[in-house]
Design a protein around this motif. Structure first.
Motif, PDB file in Angstrom:
ATOM      1  N   SER A  18      -7.579   0.921   1.526  1.00  0.00           N
ATOM      2  CA  SER A  18      -6.745   0.884   0.328  1.00  0.00           C
ATOM      3  C   SER A  18      -6.719  -0.525  -0.248  1.00  0.00           C
ATOM      4  O   SER A  18      -6.985  -1.498   0.443  1.00  0.00           O
ATOM      5  CB  SER A  18      -5.327   1.368   0.641  1.00  0.00           C
ATOM      6  N   ASN A  19      -6.389  -0.607  -1.543  1.00  0.00           N
ATOM      7  CA  ASN A  19      -6.343  -1.911  -2.199  1.00  0.00           C
ATOM      8  C   ASN A  19      -4.942  -2.504  -2.097  1.00  0.00           C
ATOM      9  O   ASN A  19      -4.048  -1.917  -1.484  1.00  0.00           O
ATOM     10  CB  ASN A  19      -6.825  -1.799  -3.652  1.00  0.00           C
ATOM     11  N   MET A  20      -4.740  -3.643  -2.719  1.00  0.00           N
ATOM     12  CA  MET A  20      -3.453  -4.345  -2.645  1.00  0.00           C
ATOM     13  C   MET A  20      -2.314  -3.569  -3.309  1.00  0.00           C
ATOM     14  O   MET A  20      -1.158  -3.808  -3.029  1.00  0.00           O
ATOM     15  CB  MET A  20      -3.574  -5.729  -3.303  1.00  0.00           C
ATOM     16  N   LEU A  21      -2.658  -2.626  -4.189  1.00  0.00           N
ATOM     17  CA  LEU A  21      -1.646  -1.816  -4.854  1.00  0.00           C
ATOM     18  C   LEU A  21      -1.272  -0.582  -4.048  1.00  0.00           C
ATOM     19  O   LEU A  21      -0.422   0.199  -4.450  1.00  0.00           O
ATOM     20  CB  LEU A  21      -2.150  -1.387  -6.240  1.00  0.00           C
ATOM     21  N   PHE A  48      -6.931  -3.225   2.684  1.00  0.00           N
ATOM     22  CA  PHE A  48      -6.297  -2.866   3.947  1.00  0.00           C
ATOM     23  C   PHE A  48      -7.067  -1.712   4.567  1.00  0.00           C
ATOM     24  O   PHE A  48      -7.356  -0.721   3.903  1.00  0.00           O
ATOM     25  CB  PHE A  48      -4.830  -2.465   3.739  1.00  0.00           C
ATOM     26  N   ILE A  49      -7.404  -1.863   5.838  1.00  0.00           N
ATOM     27  CA  ILE A  49      -8.101  -0.836   6.597  1.00  0.00           C
ATOM     28  C   ILE A  49      -7.085  -0.238   7.569  1.00  0.00           C
ATOM     29  O   ILE A  49      -6.549  -0.955   8.412  1.00  0.00           O
ATOM     30  CB  ILE A  49      -9.282  -1.429   7.396  1.00  0.00           C
ATOM     31  N   THR A  50      -6.814   1.044   7.446  1.00  0.00           N
ATOM     32  CA  THR A  50      -5.884   1.726   8.339  1.00  0.00           C
ATOM     33  C   THR A  50      -6.662   2.706   9.199  1.00  0.00           C
ATOM     34  O   THR A  50      -7.387   3.558   8.677  1.00  0.00           O
ATOM     35  CB  THR A  50      -4.799   2.480   7.545  1.00  0.00           C
ATOM     36  N   ILE A  51      -6.519   2.553  10.506  1.00  0.00           N
ATOM     37  CA  ILE A  51      -7.168   3.447  11.460  1.00  0.00           C
ATOM     38  C   ILE A  51      -6.084   4.349  12.037  1.00  0.00           C
ATOM     39  O   ILE A  51      -5.069   3.861  12.550  1.00  0.00           O
ATOM     40  CB  ILE A  51      -7.875   2.656  12.566  1.00  0.00           C
TER      41      ILE A  51
END
Length: 66
Positions: A18-21, A48-51
């Motif tokens: 996801s981006n900063m927004l 942001f990388i969410t696992i």
């Protein structure tokens, strides 16, 4: 610059970029132990990388695309 490598992703069921927004840019549902994601189409900036694992636990890391 054009690839993101996620090592030791065993047990992960999803990766979300996801981006900063907070907008979801990419979602990957088929995860391998050493996942390689192409970042060619992403603009320079912070992401942001969410696992997410099998128990829905989340781990988020910040990465900078150059």
């Amino acid at each position: 610059k054009s690839e993101l490598v996620i090592r030791n992703a065993e047990g992960a069921k999803q990766v979300v970029i996801s981006n900063m927004l907070g907008q979801t840019i990419m979602t990957v549902n088929e995860i391998t132990n050493n996942q390689i994601l192409s970042t060619e189409r992403l603009n320079k900036g912070v992401y942001f990388i969410t696992i997410i694992d099998q128990n829905n636990n989340r781990r988020t890391e910040r990465v900078v695309k150059q």
